[in-house]
Design a protein around this motif. Structure first.
Motif, PDB file in Angstrom:
ATOM      1  N   MET A  21       0.821  -1.201   0.000  1.00  9.69           N
ATOM      2  CA  MET A  21       0.000   0.000   0.000  1.00  9.69           C
ATOM      3  C   MET A  21       0.857   1.253   0.000  1.00  9.69           C
ATOM      4  O   MET A  21       0.556   2.237  -0.675  1.00  9.69           O
ATOM      5  CB  MET A  21      -0.932   0.000   1.228  1.00  9.69           C
ATOM      6  N   GLN A  22       1.960   1.214   0.752  1.00  8.98           N
ATOM      7  CA  GLN A  22       2.860   2.368   0.811  1.00  8.98           C
ATOM      8  C   GLN A  22       3.468   2.626  -0.556  1.00  8.98           C
ATOM      9  O   GLN A  22       3.569   3.766  -1.003  1.00  8.98           O
ATOM     10  CB  GLN A  22       3.961   2.129   1.830  1.00  8.98           C
ATOM     11  N   ALA A  23       3.865   1.535  -1.248  1.00  6.74           N
ATOM     12  CA  ALA A  23       4.440   1.692  -2.577  1.00  6.74           C
ATOM     13  C   ALA A  23       3.410   2.273  -3.541  1.00  6.74           C
ATOM     14  O   ALA A  23       3.730   3.089  -4.395  1.00  6.74           O
ATOM     15  CB  ALA A  23       4.945   0.335  -3.085  1.00  6.74           C
ATOM     16  N   GLN A  24       2.148   1.840  -3.389  1.00  5.92           N
ATOM     17  CA  GLN A  24       1.086   2.335  -4.254  1.00  5.92           C
ATOM     18  C   GLN A  24       0.819   3.811  -4.014  1.00  5.92           C
ATOM     19  O   GLN A  24       0.404   4.533  -4.923  1.00  5.92           O
ATOM     20  CB  GLN A  24      -0.188   1.523  -4.032  1.00  5.92           C
ATOM     21  N   ASP A  25       1.045   4.262  -2.790  1.00  2.00           N
ATOM     22  CA  ASP A  25       0.780   5.657  -2.440  1.00  2.00           C
ATOM     23  C   ASP A  25       1.876   6.602  -2.919  1.00  2.00           C
ATOM     24  O   ASP A  25       1.665   7.811  -2.961  1.00  2.00           O
ATOM     25  CB  ASP A  25       0.620   5.801  -0.922  1.00  2.00           C
ATOM     26  N   LEU A  26       3.043   6.068  -3.254  1.00  2.00           N
ATOM     27  CA  LEU A  26       4.146   6.916  -3.677  1.00  2.00           C
ATOM     28  C   LEU A  26       3.890   7.456  -5.079  1.00  2.00           C
ATOM     29  O   LEU A  26       3.287   6.782  -5.914  1.00  2.00           O
ATOM     30  CB  LEU A  26       5.457   6.130  -3.651  1.00  2.00           C
ATOM     31  N   PRO A  27       4.358   8.674  -5.347  1.00  3.12           N
ATOM     32  CA  PRO A  27       4.154   9.252  -6.678  1.00  3.12           C
ATOM     33  C   PRO A  27       4.920   8.485  -7.750  1.00  3.12           C
ATOM     34  O   PRO A  27       6.003   7.962  -7.501  1.00  3.12           O
ATOM     35  CB  PRO A  27       4.677  10.679  -6.529  1.00  3.12           C
ATOM     36  N   ALA A  28       4.346   8.443  -8.932  1.00  3.27           N
ATOM     37  CA  ALA A  28       4.968   7.728 -10.042  1.00  3.27           C
ATOM     38  C   ALA A  28       6.124   8.534 -10.624  1.00  3.27           C
ATOM     39  O   ALA A  28       6.223   9.756 -10.434  1.00  3.27           O
ATOM     40  CB  ALA A  28       3.925   7.472 -11.131  1.00  3.27           C
TER      41      ALA A  28
END
Length: 235
Positions: A21-28
């Motif tokens: 989830m944390q990785a998904q929340d990081l900006p692309a």
């Protein structure tokens, strides 16, 4: 024992879920935003590797050489290590220069490189030394920011990008303080040149954009720090 195994399995699942989830929340990669403007310069924060940034001038910072310092822990993993990407894109020239002593990385030392076609999209690359990694202090980034701005004006570019690359080398630096010092150093240097220009003692092409490159995990704190820095230069 069964209960313990169940609890451990549940904990592992939770940690994996939280990390996902944390990785998904990081900006692309490519995410960017203008944090503000000062002295006619738009200051942007962008999630990008210096090896992929399209810019007239790319600034990248390096410490004095130690064996494997951008490839082995505590350096960031390869997929997140912008300095490693930059070195690889340039066929290892940065490591070669540092290892041979042709560019030592002493504090505030500079070296201008013209990247060959097919390597990186930046027209020019400026390496700036940070000195000994074991004595790094975020205060030096003010001078590094000043150096970057003065070199950009000397080279006549209208925009440039800055990558501190401190995290890449495995240094647990204060993200916000580094970003704030770079911006303040750059803007103070620019204002000095404006002052001289007003007295007809300097000639330079106006700079319109300064981009600070950041890793995904450091985009938010860097953006907040740049906004704080720009507040002191409000027009």
């Amino acid at each position: 024992m069964k209960t313990l195994k169940t609890n451990l399995a549940g904990l592992c699942f939770f940690l994996l879920f939280a990390a996902t989830m944390q990785a998904q929340d990081l900006p692309a990669i490519g995410t960017s935003g203008i944090a503000g403007k000062a002295a006619g310069i738009a200051v942007e924060v962008k999630v990008q590797s210096p090896s992929a940034q399209v810019t007239p001038l790319q600034i990248a910072c390096v410490f004095e050489y130690t064996e494997g310092d951008i490839t082995n822990p505590p350096a960031l993993p390869a997929q997140l290590n912008g300095m490693l990407h930059l070195d690889e894109a340039l066929h290892g020239i940065i490591t070669e220069l540092r290892k041979s002593g042709k560019f030592t990385g002493h504090a505030f030392e500079t070296l201008l490189i013209t990247p060959p076609p097919g390597t990186i999209p930046a027209k020019q690359l400026l390496l700036v030394g940070l000195g000994n990694r074991n004595t790094f202090n975020a205060d030096i980034m003010y001078t590094v920011g000043s150096i970057g701005m003065r070199e950009a004006l000397r080279l006549g570019v209208s925009a440039y990008s800055h990558a501190s690359d401190i995290k890449d080398a495995g240094i647990d630096s204060p993200t916000a303080e580094v970003a704030e010092n770079v911006v303040k150093g750059a803007l103070d240097a620019y204002n000095t040149q404006l002052h001289l220009k007003g007295k007809k003692m300097a000639r330079f092409k106006p700079l319109v954009k300064l981009t600070l490159l950041s890793g995904p995990a450091f985009y938010a704190p860097s953006s907040a720090a740049v906004k704080t820095a720009l507040a002191a230069y409000a027009q």
